[in-house]
Design an enzyme around this catalytic site. Structure first.
Site, PDB file in Angstrom:
ATOM      1  N   ARG A 120       0.812  -1.236   0.000  1.00  0.00           N
ATOM      2  CA  ARG A 120       0.000   0.000   0.000  1.00  0.00           C
ATOM      3  C   ARG A 120       0.836   1.273   0.000  1.00  0.00           C
ATOM      4  NH1 ARG A 120      -2.761  -2.981   3.900  1.00  0.00           N
ATOM      5  NH2 ARG A 120      -4.578  -4.042   3.017  1.00  0.00           N
ATOM      6  N   LYS A 142       1.490  11.245 -11.382  1.00  0.00           N
ATOM      7  CA  LYS A 142       0.747  10.244 -12.166  1.00  0.00           C
ATOM      8  C   LYS A 142       1.648   9.031 -12.363  1.00  0.00           C
ATOM      9  CE  LYS A 142      -2.467  13.016 -14.915  1.00  0.00           C
ATOM     10  NZ  LYS A 142      -2.814  13.450 -16.282  1.00  0.00           N
ATOM     11  N   GLU A 184       7.168  19.064 -24.980  1.00  0.00           N
ATOM     12  CA  GLU A 184       6.506  19.367 -23.697  1.00  0.00           C
ATOM     13  C   GLU A 184       7.015  20.701 -23.144  1.00  0.00           C
ATOM     14  OE1 GLU A 184       4.014  17.576 -22.715  1.00  0.00           O
ATOM     15  OE2 GLU A 184       4.289  15.586 -23.612  1.00  0.00           O
ATOM     16  N   LYS A 226       4.685  23.255 -13.842  1.00  0.00           N
ATOM     17  CA  LYS A 226       3.884  22.050 -13.597  1.00  0.00           C
ATOM     18  C   LYS A 226       3.491  21.974 -12.118  1.00  0.00           C
ATOM     19  CE  LYS A 226       2.954  17.309 -14.476  1.00  0.00           C
ATOM     20  NZ  LYS A 226       3.185  16.085 -15.219  1.00  0.00           N
ATOM     21  N   GLU A 236      -6.628  16.280 -11.478  1.00  0.00           N
ATOM     22  CA  GLU A 236      -7.162  16.632 -12.792  1.00  0.00           C
ATOM     23  C   GLU A 236      -8.683  16.714 -12.833  1.00  0.00           C
ATOM     24  OE1 GLU A 236      -4.859  14.919 -16.023  1.00  0.00           O
ATOM     25  OE2 GLU A 236      -6.532  15.257 -17.385  1.00  0.00           O
ATOM     26  N   ARG A 240      -5.735  21.036 -14.382  1.00  0.00           N
ATOM     27  CA  ARG A 240      -4.620  20.186 -14.824  1.00  0.00           C
ATOM     28  C   ARG A 240      -4.794  19.742 -16.277  1.00  0.00           C
ATOM     29  NH1 ARG A 240      -1.298  15.626 -11.322  1.00  0.00           N
ATOM     30  NH2 ARG A 240       0.069  14.986 -13.024  1.00  0.00           N
ATOM     31  N   ASN A 244      -2.792  18.959 -21.157  1.00  0.00           N
ATOM     32  CA  ASN A 244      -3.058  18.079 -22.305  1.00  0.00           C
ATOM     33  C   ASN A 244      -3.109  18.843 -23.629  1.00  0.00           C
ATOM     34  OD1 ASN A 244      -3.163  15.899 -20.595  1.00  0.00           O
ATOM     35  ND2 ASN A 244      -5.361  16.146 -20.218  1.00  0.00           N
ATOM     36  N   HIS A 247      -2.476  17.115 -26.911  1.00  0.00           N
ATOM     37  CA  HIS A 247      -2.557  15.671 -26.657  1.00  0.00           C
ATOM     38  C   HIS A 247      -3.795  15.020 -27.274  1.00  0.00           C
ATOM     39  CE1 HIS A 247       0.724  16.636 -24.021  1.00  0.00           C
ATOM     40  NE2 HIS A 247       0.821  15.417 -23.547  1.00  0.00           N
ATOM     41  N   HIS A 251      -2.647  11.957 -29.182  1.00  0.00           N
ATOM     42  CA  HIS A 251      -3.001  10.589 -28.774  1.00  0.00           C
ATOM     43  C   HIS A 251      -3.604   9.810 -29.931  1.00  0.00           C
ATOM     44  CE1 HIS A 251      -3.178  11.411 -24.178  1.00  0.00           C
ATOM     45  NE2 HIS A 251      -2.029  10.879 -24.530  1.00  0.00           N
ATOM     46  N   HIS A 264       5.999  10.066 -28.343  1.00  0.00           N
ATOM     47  CA  HIS A 264       4.918  10.847 -27.741  1.00  0.00           C
ATOM     48  C   HIS A 264       5.080  12.349 -28.035  1.00  0.00           C
ATOM     49  CE1 HIS A 264       1.901  11.966 -24.810  1.00  0.00           C
ATOM     50  NE2 HIS A 264       2.778  12.732 -24.190  1.00  0.00           N
TER      51      HIS A 264
HETATM   52  P1  NAD Z   1      11.383   6.279 -22.388  1.00  0.00           P
HETATM   53  O1  NAD Z   1      11.300   6.140 -20.937  1.00  0.00           O
HETATM   54  O2  NAD Z   1      10.974   5.123 -23.234  1.00  0.00           O
HETATM   55  O3  NAD Z   1      12.867   6.687 -22.777  1.00  0.00           O
HETATM   56  C1  NAD Z   1      13.193   6.872 -24.142  1.00  0.00           C
HETATM   57  C2  NAD Z   1      14.444   6.090 -24.537  1.00  0.00           C
HETATM   58  O4  NAD Z   1      15.586   6.771 -24.047  1.00  0.00           O
HETATM   59  C3  NAD Z   1      14.501   4.691 -23.978  1.00  0.00           C
HETATM   60  O5  NAD Z   1      15.070   3.832 -24.942  1.00  0.00           O
HETATM   61  C4  NAD Z   1      15.445   4.837 -22.779  1.00  0.00           C
HETATM   62  O6  NAD Z   1      16.110   3.638 -22.452  1.00  0.00           O
HETATM   63  C5  NAD Z   1      16.410   5.871 -23.303  1.00  0.00           C
HETATM   64  N1  NAD Z   1      17.067   6.692 -22.307  1.00  0.00           N
HETATM   65  C6  NAD Z   1      16.536   7.240 -21.202  1.00  0.00           C
HETATM   66  N2  NAD Z   1      17.407   8.047 -20.612  1.00  0.00           N
HETATM   67  C7  NAD Z   1      18.523   8.014 -21.338  1.00  0.00           C
HETATM   68  C8  NAD Z   1      19.781   8.659 -21.243  1.00  0.00           C
HETATM   69  N3  NAD Z   1      20.029   9.581 -20.301  1.00  0.00           N
HETATM   70  N4  NAD Z   1      20.730   8.357 -22.161  1.00  0.00           N
HETATM   71  C9  NAD Z   1      20.471   7.486 -23.164  1.00  0.00           C
HETATM   72  N5  NAD Z   1      19.295   6.863 -23.335  1.00  0.00           N
HETATM   73  C10 NAD Z   1      18.339   7.137 -22.418  1.00  0.00           C
HETATM   74  O7  NAD Z   1      10.537   7.531 -22.923  1.00  0.00           O
HETATM   75  P2  NAD Z   1      10.086   8.906 -22.253  1.00  0.00           P
HETATM   76  O8  NAD Z   1       9.767   9.780 -23.401  1.00  0.00           O
HETATM   77  O9  NAD Z   1      11.040   9.371 -21.241  1.00  0.00           O
HETATM   78  O10 NAD Z   1       8.753   8.512 -21.484  1.00  0.00           O
HETATM   79  C11 NAD Z   1       7.596   8.090 -22.149  1.00  0.00           C
HETATM   80  C12 NAD Z   1       6.653   7.519 -21.120  1.00  0.00           C
HETATM   81  O11 NAD Z   1       6.307   8.536 -20.191  1.00  0.00           O
HETATM   82  C13 NAD Z   1       5.346   6.989 -21.697  1.00  0.00           C
HETATM   83  O12 NAD Z   1       5.080   5.720 -21.126  1.00  0.00           O
HETATM   84  C14 NAD Z   1       4.302   7.996 -21.225  1.00  0.00           C
HETATM   85  O13 NAD Z   1       3.041   7.419 -21.032  1.00  0.00           O
HETATM   86  C15 NAD Z   1       4.912   8.449 -19.925  1.00  0.00           C
HETATM   87  N6  NAD Z   1       4.466   9.775 -19.499  1.00  0.00           N
HETATM   88  C16 NAD Z   1       3.991   9.900 -18.217  1.00  0.00           C
HETATM   89  C17 NAD Z   1       3.586  11.126 -17.750  1.00  0.00           C
HETATM   90  C18 NAD Z   1       3.143  11.259 -16.325  1.00  0.00           C
HETATM   91  O14 NAD Z   1       2.648  12.338 -15.954  1.00  0.00           O
HETATM   92  N7  NAD Z   1       3.315  10.248 -15.509  1.00  0.00           N
HETATM   93  C19 NAD Z   1       3.651  12.256 -18.573  1.00  0.00           C
HETATM   94  C20 NAD Z   1       4.142  12.118 -19.872  1.00  0.00           C
HETATM   95  C21 NAD Z   1       4.546  10.863 -20.326  1.00  0.00           C
HETATM   96  N1  GLY Z   2       1.349  14.793 -18.275  1.00  0.00           N
HETATM   97  C1  GLY Z   2       0.136  15.400 -17.887  1.00  0.00           C
HETATM   98  C2  GLY Z   2      -0.063  15.469 -16.411  1.00  0.00           C
HETATM   99  O1  GLY Z   2       0.810  15.174 -15.635  1.00  0.00           O
HETATM  100  O2  GLY Z   2      -1.142  15.783 -15.987  1.00  0.00           O
END
Ligand code: NAD
Ligand code: GLY
Length: 361
Positions: A120, A142, A184, A226, A236, A240, A244, A247, A251, A264
């Site tokens: 938990r 999130k 972003e 943020k 949200e 919040r 988006n 997006h 999406h 993305h």
């Molecule tokens: P990712 O985590 O897949 O990283 C992209 C690539 O870069 C991967 O191959 C990773 O191994 C590589 N990488 C990471 N750091 C590195 C570094 N310093 N040097 C070399 N390679 C590196 O992609 P991302 O764009 O960081 O994240 C996308 C994810 O984030 C999605 O799943 C999306 O849904 C999520 N997301 C979440 C939120 C949230 O609010 N929680 C917001 C936006 C996106």
């Molecule tokens: N990435 C959108 C949010 O955190 O609400």
């Protein structure tokens, strides 16, 4: 070095920006009395940064365990979460133990989800290594995993204990990933801060050149913006949703191309251009503003057109599926001027079709 606080009462936390990875053990000691730490990462990131983090934690007396998840969005899954739960049990993690997500948004979301749910809730320390994760996904709480039926369908709002950002990790990030993160960054300027947008226009070359002073300012401004939004609307319910911007269409492009065609941030970039054009057609935006937005997106190395082989019918169909989920309305975040957006769910379908068609030609 910069410190941004996210004020959420008992759930408040710091985002530390420009702190070296090799000092993480010493800093983390100030935030926890826990002894055990499970680092969740992937092999690519581990190759560059695991040893530094591991050594820094051990030096300060942490008992460190490491779990590696294969690289890729498909591993942000319940399957991987359940393997990670097994590791938590194996190492007898307890309430005070730390889970540390070392990686991009995929690792951050997965590690955060495991931390939120194991026993938990254990404290999660986010150590984001992509620009996208540093300015967006590691902040705001999130956490989620994907289901075969769709992205981020299982998750929670679960704020971290600490977000620890070393900007030097961006030196190993592939250029395309850096650009995806810039989408972003630009988004924050358009939705909330016209001065920041102007700064980005003047300094985009230095940002892409990874100048550390400039990066520190940019990442901390994004985190501050943020934080302001999350403090006002953690779950949200209203405000919040301005995060988006870009997006809705973004999406749809990602989903229709089965997440293979666009990163993305690239899909969001096209979505921001689309939303800007919708705003123009709705008479919300003054002439010339759209050009500035599109120009900066281009300067960041991001796409502004739909070049993938996608059908307009397919895109509209995905937007309509969204509509069913949202009580018959497709919701768009639209710019009224740089630094200010409005959320609208009354856009005539023909305007959306015309704009999407325009993006394809
Ligand atoms: P990712 O985590 O897949 O990283 C992209 C690539 O870069 C991967 O191959 C990773 O191994 C590589 N990488 C990471 N750091 C590195 C570094 N310093 N040097 C070399 N390679 C590196 O992609 P991302 O764009 O960081 O994240 C996308 C994810 O984030 C999605 O799943 C999306 O849904 C999520 N997301 C979440 C939120 C949230 O609010 N929680 C917001 C936006 C996106
Ligand atoms: N990435 C959108 C949010 O955190 O609400």
């Amino acid at each position: 070095m910069k410190k941004v606080k996210v004020e959420l009462g008992k759930k408040s936390y710091h985002i530390l920006i420009g702190y070296p990875l090799d000092d993480i053990g010493r800093i983390l000691k100030k935030y926890t009395t826990g002894i055990k730490a499970l680092i969740i990462t992937n092999p690519r990131i581990a190759e560059y940064y695991l040893e530094t983090v591991d050594r820094s934690l051990r030096k300060l007396g942490f008992q460190v365990f490491v779990a590696q998840v294969p690289d890729g969005e498909e591993y942000k899954s319940l399957d991987e979460a359940s393997k990670l739960y097994a590791r938590c049990v194996e190492h007898r993690l307890e309430r005070e133990s730390i889970i540390l997500g070392l990686g991009g948004g995929v690792i951050g979301d997965l590690a955060g989800y495991v931390a939120a749910t194991f026993m938990r809730g254990l404290p999660i320390v986010q150590v984001p290594t992509t620009l996208l994760a540093q300015v967006d996904s590691s902040v705001g709480g999130k956490v989620a995993v994907n289901l075969p039926q769709g992205k981020n369908l299982v998750g929670s709002f679960y704020q971290p204990l600490l977000v620890y950002i070393d900007l030097a990790v961006l030196n190993t990030l592939p250029a395309e990933e850096m650009e995806a993160g810039l989408a972003e960054v630009i988004k924050y300027g358009i939705i909330l801060d016209k001065n920041f947008f102007g700064y980005l226009e003047r300094n985009i070359g230095r940002i892409r050149g990874l100048e550390s002073q400039v990066l520190e300012g940019v990442v901390s401004r994004c985190c501050t913006l943020k934080a302001m939004v999350v403090e006002k609307d953690e779950r949200e319910k209203g405000l919040r949703s301005i995060l988006n911007f870009g997006h809705t269409l973004g999406h749809a492009l990602e989903a229709l191309s089965q997440y293979k065609e666009y990163k993305h941030g690239q899909a969001v970039a096209i979505g921001m251009v689309g939303a800007t054009r919708i705003a123009e057609k709705m008479g919300l935006l003054k002439r010339g503003v759209g050009e500035r937005i599109e120009h900066l997106i281009g300067e960041a190395g991001l796409p502004r057109r739909i070049e993938a082989e996608l059908s307009i019918e397919g895109i509209i169909q995905i937007l309509s599926l969204d509509k069913k989920v949202r009580a018959g309305k497709v919701r768009f975040v639209l710019p009224e001027r740089i630094g200010r957006v409005v959320v609208r769910d009354d856009i005539p379908e023909q305007i959306v079709i015309d704009v999407v068609r325009g993006l394809m030609t």
